[in-house]
Design a protein around this motif. Structure first.
Motif, PDB file in Angstrom:
ATOM      1  N   ILE A 389       0.708  -1.190  -0.068  1.00  0.00           N
ATOM      2  CA  ILE A 389      -0.114  -0.201  -0.088  1.00  0.00           C
ATOM      3  C   ILE A 389       0.948   1.091  -0.158  1.00  0.00           C
ATOM      4  O   ILE A 389       1.891   1.310   0.859  1.00  0.00           O
ATOM      5  CB  ILE A 389      -0.923   0.025   1.186  1.00  0.00           C
ATOM      6  CG1 ILE A 389      -1.981  -1.218   1.193  1.00  0.00           C
ATOM      7  CG2 ILE A 389      -1.830   1.354   1.232  1.00  0.00           C
ATOM      8  CD1 ILE A 389      -3.001  -1.230   2.209  1.00  0.00           C
ATOM      9  N   ILE A 390       0.766   2.085  -0.976  1.00  0.00           N
ATOM     10  CA  ILE A 390       1.637   3.365  -1.025  1.00  0.00           C
ATOM     11  C   ILE A 390       0.713   4.457  -0.802  1.00  0.00           C
ATOM     12  O   ILE A 390      -0.301   4.763  -1.066  1.00  0.00           O
ATOM     13  CB  ILE A 390       1.854   3.429  -2.542  1.00  0.00           C
ATOM     14  CG1 ILE A 390       3.154   2.238  -3.058  1.00  0.00           C
ATOM     15  CG2 ILE A 390       2.903   4.641  -2.692  1.00  0.00           C
ATOM     16  CD1 ILE A 390       3.327   2.064  -4.215  1.00  0.00           C
ATOM     17  N   VAL A 391       1.225   5.116   0.487  1.00  0.00           N
ATOM     18  CA  VAL A 391       0.843   6.672   0.727  1.00  0.00           C
ATOM     19  C   VAL A 391       1.442   7.478   0.115  1.00  0.00           C
ATOM     20  O   VAL A 391       2.753   7.274   0.283  1.00  0.00           O
ATOM     21  CB  VAL A 391       0.737   6.424   2.080  1.00  0.00           C
ATOM     22  CG1 VAL A 391       0.017   7.771   2.708  1.00  0.00           C
ATOM     23  CG2 VAL A 391      -0.147   5.261   2.962  1.00  0.00           C
ATOM     24  N   SER A 392       1.048   8.607  -0.282  1.00  0.00           N
ATOM     25  CA  SER A 392       1.887   9.716  -0.762  1.00  0.00           C
ATOM     26  C   SER A 392       1.552  11.022  -0.761  1.00  0.00           C
ATOM     27  O   SER A 392       0.274  11.119  -0.775  1.00  0.00           O
ATOM     28  CB  SER A 392       2.211   9.286  -2.246  1.00  0.00           C
ATOM     29  OG  SER A 392       3.269  10.191  -2.498  1.00  0.00           O
ATOM     30  N   ALA A 431      -3.420   3.913   9.397  1.00  0.00           N
ATOM     31  CA  ALA A 431      -4.703   3.219   9.164  1.00  0.00           C
ATOM     32  C   ALA A 431      -4.375   2.038   8.290  1.00  0.00           C
ATOM     33  O   ALA A 431      -4.808   0.897   8.464  1.00  0.00           O
ATOM     34  CB  ALA A 431      -5.660   3.993   8.279  1.00  0.00           C
ATOM     35  N   ALA A 432      -3.510   2.340   7.257  1.00  0.00           N
ATOM     36  CA  ALA A 432      -3.065   1.079   6.512  1.00  0.00           C
ATOM     37  C   ALA A 432      -2.227  -0.018   7.111  1.00  0.00           C
ATOM     38  O   ALA A 432      -2.801  -1.296   6.655  1.00  0.00           O
ATOM     39  CB  ALA A 432      -2.361   1.820   5.117  1.00  0.00           C
ATOM     40  N   ALA A 433      -1.536   0.127   7.736  1.00  0.00           N
ATOM     41  CA  ALA A 433      -0.827  -0.636   8.713  1.00  0.00           C
ATOM     42  C   ALA A 433      -1.685  -1.524   9.637  1.00  0.00           C
ATOM     43  O   ALA A 433      -1.536  -2.783   9.679  1.00  0.00           O
ATOM     44  CB  ALA A 433       0.360  -0.081   9.450  1.00  0.00           C
ATOM     45  N   PHE A 439      -5.806  -7.810   7.978  1.00  0.00           N
ATOM     46  CA  PHE A 439      -6.301  -8.758   6.957  1.00  0.00           C
ATOM     47  C   PHE A 439      -5.345  -9.338   6.187  1.00  0.00           C
ATOM     48  O   PHE A 439      -5.321 -10.208   5.648  1.00  0.00           O
ATOM     49  CB  PHE A 439      -7.148  -7.885   6.084  1.00  0.00           C
ATOM     50  CG  PHE A 439      -8.518  -7.374   6.585  1.00  0.00           C
ATOM     51  CD1 PHE A 439      -9.597  -8.074   6.700  1.00  0.00           C
ATOM     52  CD2 PHE A 439      -8.524  -6.120   6.893  1.00  0.00           C
ATOM     53  CE1 PHE A 439     -10.724  -7.623   7.153  1.00  0.00           C
ATOM     54  CE2 PHE A 439      -9.703  -5.674   7.707  1.00  0.00           C
ATOM     55  CZ  PHE A 439     -10.782  -6.222   7.472  1.00  0.00           C
ATOM     56  N   GLN A 440      -4.054  -8.618   5.982  1.00  0.00           N
ATOM     57  CA  GLN A 440      -2.886  -9.209   5.327  1.00  0.00           C
ATOM     58  C   GLN A 440      -1.936  -9.064   5.855  1.00  0.00           C
ATOM     59  O   GLN A 440      -0.896  -8.100   5.492  1.00  0.00           O
ATOM     60  CB  GLN A 440      -2.859  -8.607   3.607  1.00  0.00           C
ATOM     61  CG  GLN A 440      -4.010  -9.208   3.068  1.00  0.00           C
ATOM     62  CD  GLN A 440      -4.328  -8.336   1.523  1.00  0.00           C
ATOM     63  OE1 GLN A 440      -4.826  -7.223   1.634  1.00  0.00           O
ATOM     64  NE2 GLN A 440      -3.830  -8.830   0.498  1.00  0.00           N
ATOM     65  N   PRO A 441      -1.222  -9.678   7.029  1.00  0.00           N
ATOM     66  CA  PRO A 441       0.067  -9.274   7.799  1.00  0.00           C
ATOM     67  C   PRO A 441       1.268  -9.333   6.864  1.00  0.00           C
ATOM     68  O   PRO A 441       2.259  -8.573   7.147  1.00  0.00           O
ATOM     69  CB  PRO A 441       0.250 -10.595   8.507  1.00  0.00           C
ATOM     70  CG  PRO A 441      -1.233 -11.292   8.789  1.00  0.00           C
ATOM     71  CD  PRO A 441      -1.957 -10.816   7.271  1.00  0.00           C
ATOM     72  N   GLU A 442       1.243 -10.009   5.719  1.00  0.00           N
ATOM     73  CA  GLU A 442       2.554  -9.959   4.822  1.00  0.00           C
ATOM     74  C   GLU A 442       2.517  -8.772   3.773  1.00  0.00           C
ATOM     75  O   GLU A 442       3.692  -8.158   3.572  1.00  0.00           O
ATOM     76  CB  GLU A 442       2.514 -11.124   3.929  1.00  0.00           C
ATOM     77  CG  GLU A 442       2.417 -12.369   4.482  1.00  0.00           C
ATOM     78  CD  GLU A 442       3.553 -12.655   5.417  1.00  0.00           C
ATOM     79  OE1 GLU A 442       4.977 -12.442   5.177  1.00  0.00           O
ATOM     80  OE2 GLU A 442       3.260 -13.268   6.595  1.00  0.00           O
ATOM     81  N   LYS A 443       1.590  -8.024   4.067  1.00  0.00           N
ATOM     82  CA  LYS A 443       1.669  -6.735   3.062  1.00  0.00           C
ATOM     83  C   LYS A 443       2.432  -5.499   3.760  1.00  0.00           C
ATOM     84  O   LYS A 443       2.039  -5.434   4.798  1.00  0.00           O
ATOM     85  CB  LYS A 443       0.192  -6.335   2.635  1.00  0.00           C
ATOM     86  CG  LYS A 443      -0.014  -5.335   1.711  1.00  0.00           C
ATOM     87  CD  LYS A 443      -1.224  -4.922   1.190  1.00  0.00           C
ATOM     88  CE  LYS A 443      -2.018  -6.009   0.168  1.00  0.00           C
ATOM     89  NZ  LYS A 443      -1.254  -6.413  -0.904  1.00  0.00           N
ATOM     90  N   ARG A 444       3.053  -4.878   2.948  1.00  0.00           N
ATOM     91  CA  ARG A 444       3.888  -3.529   3.759  1.00  0.00           C
ATOM     92  C   ARG A 444       3.203  -2.285   3.477  1.00  0.00           C
ATOM     93  O   ARG A 444       2.457  -2.177   2.389  1.00  0.00           O
ATOM     94  CB  ARG A 444       5.367  -3.703   3.379  1.00  0.00           C
ATOM     95  CG  ARG A 444       6.088  -4.944   4.028  1.00  0.00           C
ATOM     96  CD  ARG A 444       5.828  -4.990   5.433  1.00  0.00           C
ATOM     97  NE  ARG A 444       6.601  -3.991   6.117  1.00  0.00           N
ATOM     98  CZ  ARG A 444       7.920  -4.000   6.487  1.00  0.00           C
ATOM     99  NH1 ARG A 444       8.595  -5.121   6.508  1.00  0.00           N
ATOM    100  NH2 ARG A 444       8.362  -2.998   7.231  1.00  0.00           N
ATOM    101  N   VAL A 445       3.682  -1.216   3.988  1.00  0.00           N
ATOM    102  CA  VAL A 445       3.060   0.112   3.775  1.00  0.00           C
ATOM    103  C   VAL A 445       4.187   0.770   3.507  1.00  0.00           C
ATOM    104  O   VAL A 445       5.123   0.910   4.320  1.00  0.00           O
ATOM    105  CB  VAL A 445       2.134   0.807   4.823  1.00  0.00           C
ATOM    106  CG1 VAL A 445       1.924   1.929   4.750  1.00  0.00           C
ATOM    107  CG2 VAL A 445       0.902  -0.304   5.225  1.00  0.00           C
ATOM    108  N   ILE A 446       4.357   1.601   2.460  1.00  0.00           N
ATOM    109  CA  ILE A 446       5.444   2.553   2.229  1.00  0.00           C
ATOM    110  C   ILE A 446       4.981   3.691   1.935  1.00  0.00           C
ATOM    111  O   ILE A 446       3.738   4.201   1.300  1.00  0.00           O
ATOM    112  CB  ILE A 446       5.938   2.014   0.626  1.00  0.00           C
ATOM    113  CG1 ILE A 446       6.270   0.626   0.733  1.00  0.00           C
ATOM    114  CG2 ILE A 446       7.231   2.947   0.491  1.00  0.00           C
ATOM    115  CD1 ILE A 446       7.209  -0.042   1.400  1.00  0.00           C
ATOM    116  N   CYS A 447       5.342   4.645   2.781  1.00  0.00           N
ATOM    117  CA  CYS A 447       4.964   6.065   2.798  1.00  0.00           C
ATOM    118  C   CYS A 447       5.881   6.885   2.345  1.00  0.00           C
ATOM    119  O   CYS A 447       6.852   7.337   3.016  1.00  0.00           O
ATOM    120  CB  CYS A 447       4.704   6.376   4.403  1.00  0.00           C
ATOM    121  SG  CYS A 447       3.715   7.950   4.788  1.00  0.00           S
TER     122      CYS A 447
END
Ligand code: ADP
Ligand code: MG
Length: 574
Positions: A389-392, A431-433, A439-447
């Motif tokens: 998930i990309i936050v920008s 929120a994304a983290a 829901f998807q513990p493997e997924k990462r958040v990049i801000c």
């Protein structure tokens, strides 16, 4: 309910929590203080996740991002007066983005109103312009009804913000259970279907188009219409363009994405199919010179009031996107409609895509220091994990990053949005983290933050540390807003006796060591001036799973966008 003197006693707090739990709200963000301290604790006792933030704006940004990501609004809990005023910025952003959020504010006890009560303030009136619904339940027994209505209005039709106000005396109120109406919750959100005749008209218009273009907006992402929209694009071979947060509804890497030829596509399209996007500033109002004056618009939106806004649509369809797009695709399939890859339109678009890709590549491969934006994003993309998930946010950081950082899944990009709000980044990332953890513990958040944007809410890294949220924050640091000054020039100005008169309003301190903020928590950040340092830092940061990381990338203070066909937001006829 509690038993007292052989009578069942109900309290405001219990009834509010009841409403929140029944509405399916699982996350409440806020800042604790008088008069909502007991409520925040009671929320936790009821099994709701309570996330204590450092600023009410960020709390509200986080809650609305939870609403967008899950379809169930997040809650926000704030104190009276200043707390409510700070959260208004968040409500405005939610309202303009059409994202659901429920804000609960404590307020001055009613018997202190008008005589200078502590933090006394016209809270319901202040909240109202930024909300679909703002109310103060007049009594304890009416709380269930107001909570139900607030949640219903936040989620039905076009989603948005709602506000409920609780004076201190109401928060303390008790009554016997027989005084309270039966608790009830909103029925499932109704699904609006399109008028069949309008679908036929849309099919006919698309089938005749020479230069058709599908525009996919964040309404399609919110509607979870990705299966239908992908099927439409795959079965018709139509070119599509995503809006900033419409990215990923159809993968950015799909061969029908004409993102790199955006200006040409908008300028030459003769029929535009608008799926959950407004013809506002982001889409240049649908008007010349960015569009043909004879462009025909097929608009699908859940909000009737949005139809024909800015330009008159040739076909206006009020519907949820899922059934409307499914029926449209079905209609086109029945006609055997497939848009020809060898058409002039596809040939022109593809040529433009190739030209623009070449121009960007030149800048991306220029890794001379100080770095430029294109080089940073191109090489960042190479080391990102799959589908983060990309936050920008940040002006150039967000605009340039959008074209290089790919989203192949819907609701995987969160940015400054329709309201262009800087400061949303860390709240959204929190929120994304939380969403990923759930829901998807493997997924990462990049801000990915500009240095200026990071400043609005940088202290929320403490929140990330406290709740062990593994967000990778990349600060793209050009030492300024839009741009900064070279170090020698900046230092000369600082040495003058008139810093407030000579320091340009857009410049910030040169090469600030934002990564050292991690030292506050006994952790280490990353300072990078080269591509190899950046890539190594990202790899190391991704190994950290129990908290945030800050990667501070120094770029040229004069780094800029590639030359644009149109300058941004500057055409006005007034
Ligand atoms: P973007 O910023 O991507 O252009 P906007 O926020 O301007 O998107 O527009 C989103 C539109 O989507 C809004 O007009 C909203 O009413 C609409 N919308 C939201 N949910 C749905 C839905 N489920 N079905 C159809 N339209 C929707
Ligand atoms: Mg900057």
């Amino acid at each position: 309910n509690i038993k007292y003197n052989n009578e069942l006693i109900a309290s405001t707090i219990i009834y509010m929590i009841g409403g929140i739990v029944f509405a399916g709200i699982e996350y409440v963000f806020g800042i604790c203080g008088f008069p909502v301290i007991e409520l925040s604790m009671a929320l936790q006792t009821a099994g709701i996740h309570y996330i204590g933030m450092r600023n009410e704006q960020a709390a509200c940004y986080a809650a609305q991002a939870i609403g967008y990501l899950t379809g169930v609004p997040g809650g926000v809990l704030v104190v009276s007066g200043p707390g409510l005023l700070h959260v208004c910025a968040g409500m405005a952003n939610a309202q303009v983005n059409c994202w659901p959020v429920l804000v609960i504010g404590g307020s001055c006890p009613q018997d202190h109103e008008g005589i200078g009560g502590f933090q006394e303030c016209y809270q319901v009136e202040l909240a109202r312009p930024y909300c679909k619904y703002a109310a103060r339940p007049p009594s304890l027994s009416l709380i269930p009804q107001h909570v139900e209505k607030a949640v219903r209005l936040a989620t039905y039709g076009r989603p948005g913000a709602v506000y409920l106000d609780f004076p201190g005396n109401l928060l303390q109120a008790r009554t016997t259970v027989d005084q309270i109406p039966t608790q009830y919750t909103s029925p499932e959100i109704p699904l609006a279907f399109p008028e069949p005749r309008r679908i036929e008209e849309a099919v006919a218009l698309l089938a005749r188009a020479q230069n058709p273009l599908v525009i996919v907006g964040k309404g399609a992402a919110y509607a979870r219409a990705e299966p239908e929209v992908r099927d439409l694009i795959d079965s018709t071979n139509l070119p599509f363009l995503a809006t900033p947060m419409g990215k990923g509804v159809v993968p950015d890497t799909h061969h029908n994405s004409i993102q790199p030829a955006r200006s040409l596509a908008l300028q030459r399209a003769d029929v535009v199919l608008l799926l959950g996007a407004r013809l506002n500033w982001i889409l240049h109002f649908g008007r010349p010179p960015r569009y043909r004056s004879d462009v025909k618009v097929i608009q699908i939106d859940i909000t009737a009031e949005e139809l024909h806004n800015s330009v008159k649509s040739s076909v206006a369809i009020q519907s949820d996107l899922k059934p409307a797009v499914a029926q449209l695709a079905e209609g086109l399939k029945m006609r055997g409609f497939v848009f020809d890859r060898r058409s002039d339109w596809w040939t022109d678009l593809n040529k433009k895509i190739e030209d623009n890709k070449k121009k960007v590549e030149e800048m991306a491969l220029d890794i001379s220091e100080p770095l430029n934006y294109y080089a940073v994003f191109h090489h960042l993309q190479q080391v990102l994990p799959q589908n983060p998930i990309i936050v920008s946010e940040g002006a150039n950081t967000m605009d340039i990053g959008r074209s290089i950082l790919m989203n192949d899944l819907p609701r995987h990009r969160l940015d400054a949005g329709t309201f262009g709000t800087m400061g949303v980044g860390l709240g959204f990332a929190i929120a994304a983290a939380l969403y990923c953890r759930h829901f998807q513990p493997e997924k990462r958040v990049i801000c990915v933050e500009g240095d200026s944007a990071f400043g609005f809410s940088g202290m929320e890294i403490e929140t990330m540390v406290r709740y062990k949220l593994p967000v990778v924050i990349v600060v793209v640091n050009n030492s300024g807003i839009y741009g900064g000054l070279p170090e020698d020039v900046y230092n000369d100005l600082q040495d003058s006796g008139e810093v407030t008169k000579v320091t340009p309003p857009t410049s910030l301190s040169v090469s600030t060591r934002y990564e050292n903020m991690m030292n506050l928590f006994g952790r280490k950040g990353f300072y990078c001036t080269s591509i190899s340092e950046l890539q190594n830092a990202v790899k190391e940061a991704l190994k950290v799973t129990d908290g945030p990381s800050i990667i501070n990338v120094i770029i040229s203070p004069s780094a800029d966008r590639k030359p644009q066909t149109f300058s941004w937001l500057t055409e006005s006829k007034l």
